[in-house]
Design a protein around this motif. Sequence first.
Motif, PDB file in Angstrom:
ATOM      1  N   PHE A   1     -14.178 -11.709   0.352  1.00  0.00           N
ATOM      2  CA  PHE A   1     -14.902 -10.208   1.074  1.00  0.00           C
ATOM      3  C   PHE A   1     -14.285  -9.188   0.060  1.00  0.00           C
ATOM      4  O   PHE A   1     -15.289  -8.410  -0.754  1.00  0.00           O
ATOM      5  CB  PHE A   1     -14.538 -10.141   2.164  1.00  0.00           C
ATOM      6  CG  PHE A   1     -15.364 -10.688   3.173  1.00  0.00           C
ATOM      7  CD1 PHE A   1     -16.439 -11.163   3.340  1.00  0.00           C
ATOM      8  CD2 PHE A   1     -14.368 -11.254   4.379  1.00  0.00           C
ATOM      9  CE1 PHE A   1     -17.185 -12.483   4.470  1.00  0.00           C
ATOM     10  CE2 PHE A   1     -15.248 -13.028   5.118  1.00  0.00           C
ATOM     11  CZ  PHE A   1     -16.115 -13.039   5.250  1.00  0.00           C
ATOM     12  N   ALA A   2     -13.215  -9.124  -1.117  1.00  0.00           N
ATOM     13  CA  ALA A   2     -12.603  -8.101  -1.371  1.00  0.00           C
ATOM     14  C   ALA A   2     -13.494  -7.407  -2.922  1.00  0.00           C
ATOM     15  O   ALA A   2     -14.707  -6.238  -3.389  1.00  0.00           O
ATOM     16  CB  ALA A   2     -10.674  -7.773  -1.696  1.00  0.00           C
ATOM     17  N   VAL A   3     -14.025  -8.760  -3.008  1.00  0.00           N
ATOM     18  CA  VAL A   3     -14.349  -8.595  -4.848  1.00  0.00           C
ATOM     19  C   VAL A   3     -16.286  -8.554  -4.083  1.00  0.00           C
ATOM     20  O   VAL A   3     -16.445  -7.567  -4.951  1.00  0.00           O
ATOM     21  CB  VAL A   3     -14.102 -10.869  -5.108  1.00  0.00           C
ATOM     22  CG1 VAL A   3     -15.326 -10.095  -6.563  1.00  0.00           C
ATOM     23  CG2 VAL A   3     -12.900  -9.919  -5.350  1.00  0.00           C
TER      24      VAL A   3
ATOM     25  N   CYS B   1      -2.534  -1.558  -8.659  1.00  0.00           N
ATOM     26  CA  CYS B   1      -1.985  -2.029  -7.442  1.00  0.00           C
ATOM     27  C   CYS B   1      -0.562  -2.203  -8.410  1.00  0.00           C
ATOM     28  O   CYS B   1       0.029  -2.626  -9.243  1.00  0.00           O
ATOM     29  CB  CYS B   1      -2.767  -3.303  -7.050  1.00  0.00           C
ATOM     30  SG  CYS B   1      -2.258  -4.693  -8.449  1.00  0.00           S
TER      31      CYS B   1
ATOM     32  N   PHE C   1      -8.779 -11.892   7.200  1.00  0.00           N
ATOM     33  CA  PHE C   1      -9.889 -12.224   6.343  1.00  0.00           C
ATOM     34  C   PHE C   1      -9.879 -12.679   4.865  1.00  0.00           C
ATOM     35  O   PHE C   1     -10.645 -11.613   4.217  1.00  0.00           O
ATOM     36  CB  PHE C   1     -11.074 -11.290   6.828  1.00  0.00           C
ATOM     37  CG  PHE C   1     -11.899 -11.090   7.879  1.00  0.00           C
ATOM     38  CD1 PHE C   1     -13.245 -11.372   8.795  1.00  0.00           C
ATOM     39  CD2 PHE C   1     -10.894 -10.073   9.027  1.00  0.00           C
ATOM     40  CE1 PHE C   1     -13.581 -11.439   9.821  1.00  0.00           C
ATOM     41  CE2 PHE C   1     -11.165  -9.563  10.499  1.00  0.00           C
ATOM     42  CZ  PHE C   1     -12.063 -10.960  10.976  1.00  0.00           C
ATOM     43  N   TRP C   2      -8.264 -12.585   4.760  1.00  0.00           N
ATOM     44  CA  TRP C   2      -7.821 -12.787   3.358  1.00  0.00           C
ATOM     45  C   TRP C   2      -8.407 -14.066   2.955  1.00  0.00           C
ATOM     46  O   TRP C   2      -8.951 -15.158   3.648  1.00  0.00           O
ATOM     47  CB  TRP C   2      -6.455 -12.642   3.021  1.00  0.00           C
ATOM     48  CG  TRP C   2      -5.624 -11.360   3.224  1.00  0.00           C
ATOM     49  CD1 TRP C   2      -6.873 -10.057   3.916  1.00  0.00           C
ATOM     50  CD2 TRP C   2      -4.556 -11.058   3.159  1.00  0.00           C
ATOM     51  NE1 TRP C   2      -5.508  -9.294   3.560  1.00  0.00           N
ATOM     52  CE2 TRP C   2      -4.525  -9.529   3.933  1.00  0.00           C
ATOM     53  CE3 TRP C   2      -3.823 -11.740   2.763  1.00  0.00           C
ATOM     54  CZ2 TRP C   2      -3.281  -8.986   3.615  1.00  0.00           C
ATOM     55  CZ3 TRP C   2      -2.049 -10.722   3.241  1.00  0.00           C
ATOM     56  CH2 TRP C   2      -2.112  -9.649   3.393  1.00  0.00           C
TER      57      TRP C   2
ATOM     58  N   ASN D   1       1.730  -6.817  -6.284  1.00  0.00           N
ATOM     59  CA  ASN D   1       0.392  -7.288  -5.793  1.00  0.00           C
ATOM     60  C   ASN D   1      -0.186  -8.372  -5.977  1.00  0.00           C
ATOM     61  O   ASN D   1      -1.838  -7.926  -7.013  1.00  0.00           O
ATOM     62  CB  ASN D   1      -0.199  -5.562  -4.754  1.00  0.00           C
ATOM     63  CG  ASN D   1      -1.078  -6.390  -3.674  1.00  0.00           C
ATOM     64  OD1 ASN D   1      -1.361  -7.200  -3.474  1.00  0.00           O
ATOM     65  ND2 ASN D   1      -1.101  -4.851  -3.208  1.00  0.00           N
TER      66      ASN D   1
ATOM     67  N   THR E   1       0.774  -0.978  -0.338  1.00  0.00           N
ATOM     68  CA  THR E   1       0.077  -0.052   0.071  1.00  0.00           C
ATOM     69  C   THR E   1       0.616   0.961   0.193  1.00  0.00           C
ATOM     70  O   THR E   1       1.819   0.694   0.400  1.00  0.00           O
ATOM     71  CB  THR E   1      -1.125  -0.016   1.421  1.00  0.00           C
ATOM     72  OG1 THR E   1       0.144   0.259   1.984  1.00  0.00           O
ATOM     73  CG2 THR E   1      -1.729  -1.313   1.430  1.00  0.00           C
TER      74      THR E   1
ATOM     75  N   ARG F   1      -5.877 -10.224  -8.633  1.00  0.00           N
ATOM     76  CA  ARG F   1      -7.265 -11.385  -8.557  1.00  0.00           C
ATOM     77  C   ARG F   1      -8.078 -10.575  -8.145  1.00  0.00           C
ATOM     78  O   ARG F   1      -9.776 -10.984  -9.084  1.00  0.00           O
ATOM     79  CB  ARG F   1      -6.973 -12.472  -8.162  1.00  0.00           C
ATOM     80  CG  ARG F   1      -5.451 -13.138  -8.240  1.00  0.00           C
ATOM     81  CD  ARG F   1      -6.738 -14.003  -9.096  1.00  0.00           C
ATOM     82  NE  ARG F   1      -8.305 -14.669  -9.443  1.00  0.00           N
ATOM     83  CZ  ARG F   1      -8.451 -15.191 -10.079  1.00  0.00           C
ATOM     84  NH1 ARG F   1      -8.252 -14.620 -11.480  1.00  0.00           N
ATOM     85  NH2 ARG F   1      -9.865 -15.464  -9.763  1.00  0.00           N
ATOM     86  N   VAL F   2      -8.758  -9.486  -7.578  1.00  0.00           N
ATOM     87  CA  VAL F   2      -9.737  -8.826  -7.179  1.00  0.00           C
ATOM     88  C   VAL F   2     -10.179  -7.762  -7.569  1.00  0.00           C
ATOM     89  O   VAL F   2     -10.981  -8.286  -8.604  1.00  0.00           O
ATOM     90  CB  VAL F   2      -9.143  -8.118  -5.429  1.00  0.00           C
ATOM     91  CG1 VAL F   2     -10.985  -7.089  -5.157  1.00  0.00           C
ATOM     92  CG2 VAL F   2      -8.862  -9.078  -4.045  1.00  0.00           C
TER      93      VAL F   2
END
Length: 307
Positions: A239-241, A264, A234-235, A268, A166, A273-274
């Motif tokens: 959830f991100a998608v 990104c 939580f990875w 990363n 980040t 992928r997200v």
Amino acid sequence: MKTVSLGELEHKQLKNHSTGESYSLSGVISDFFGSKQVFLVHDVLLPGQKTSASYRHSIIEEIVYISKGNLTLKIGERSQAVAEGSFVFFDPQDTELHCLVNESGIPAEIMSFSVNRQDDAVIYNNNEAWRPPTLETPRMILRAIELSDAESIFSYARNPNVSRYTCWEAHQTIDDSLDYIKNNVFNHYAHGVPEPFGMTLKENPERVIGTVGCFWASRQNRAMELAYVIGEDFWGKGFAVEAAQVVMDYCFKEYSLKRIQARCFVENKLSARVMEKAGMVYEGTLKAVEYHRDQFWDMHYYAKVIK
Ligand SMILES: CC(C)(COP(=O)(O)OP(=O)(O)OC[C@H]1O[C@@H](n2cnc3c(N)ncnc32)[C@H](O)[C@@H]1OP(=O)(O)O)[C@@H](O)C(=O)NCCC(=O)NCCS
């Protein structure tokens, strides 16, 4: 007299008929006036008429939007045509006298927003803080972040695995999380920017497990940029998608967007992928585009563009 909050105006669009561009009224107002209280007056300028007098030079912060017709802006000795759908920003820093004149043969209509109170004015009250709405995904509630979320945010933002790729550094103390909320989050909200939403699980909407949202990549071009982060516990659970899809649908609709981009660091892979799984298309890689932590980084760009 009617009072309207800035939040209610968020989706009211002003359109420039000649270029087709549209602007969010609340965005224009809050960019210019910040958190001040703003008053609005609708006026008709008949042929030959001026907006008030040529006094607009030191005390008044004002925006004039030309909603109908064409006007001439007089700045000192100079003249400039201003077409229907244009904004004119009168800044107290300006030293020259300026005013708008209707030199056309037909009446023009204007909307003046100013911090000066006038009779029969509609007040746009910026003091009431805007917050993004609450959104629902199959497993999550996405909601506005408040100061009380500092602890939940600190619990994941302190983890260097989370901040590895980040542009921000791992939070060292809870004060870093509080500063992030006060300076970054609330500044976005003050400008009506829906970034970040706090990601919470439906069974525990108190605890923020990550953030997601879109900020302006280019307001003029109606393009936003998606950003997200989730606590490491939580990875890998999608959830991100799930959150990105709901937030993008909301932003496309509510902000009249054409494009949402995301980017990104090439390292990363989870983030790339997200973007793919959220329906974004890979557009390319910019080489050495970010100088960060004493090194240059290549970045992948993705975007979702709607018809
Ligand atoms: C990037 C990030 C948001 C992904 O969130 P997420 O909820 O784990 O994403 P998803 O569950 O939808 O998974 C995305 C992909 O990563 C994979 N993945 C996630 N965690 C993984 C892990 N620990 N090991 C291996 N693969 C993992 C998933 O399986 C999925 O790939 P797949 O569909 O090929 O199986 C999260 O890793 C994160 O917050 N990282 C730190 C902050 C960050 O880098 N933000 C983005 C800045 S651009």
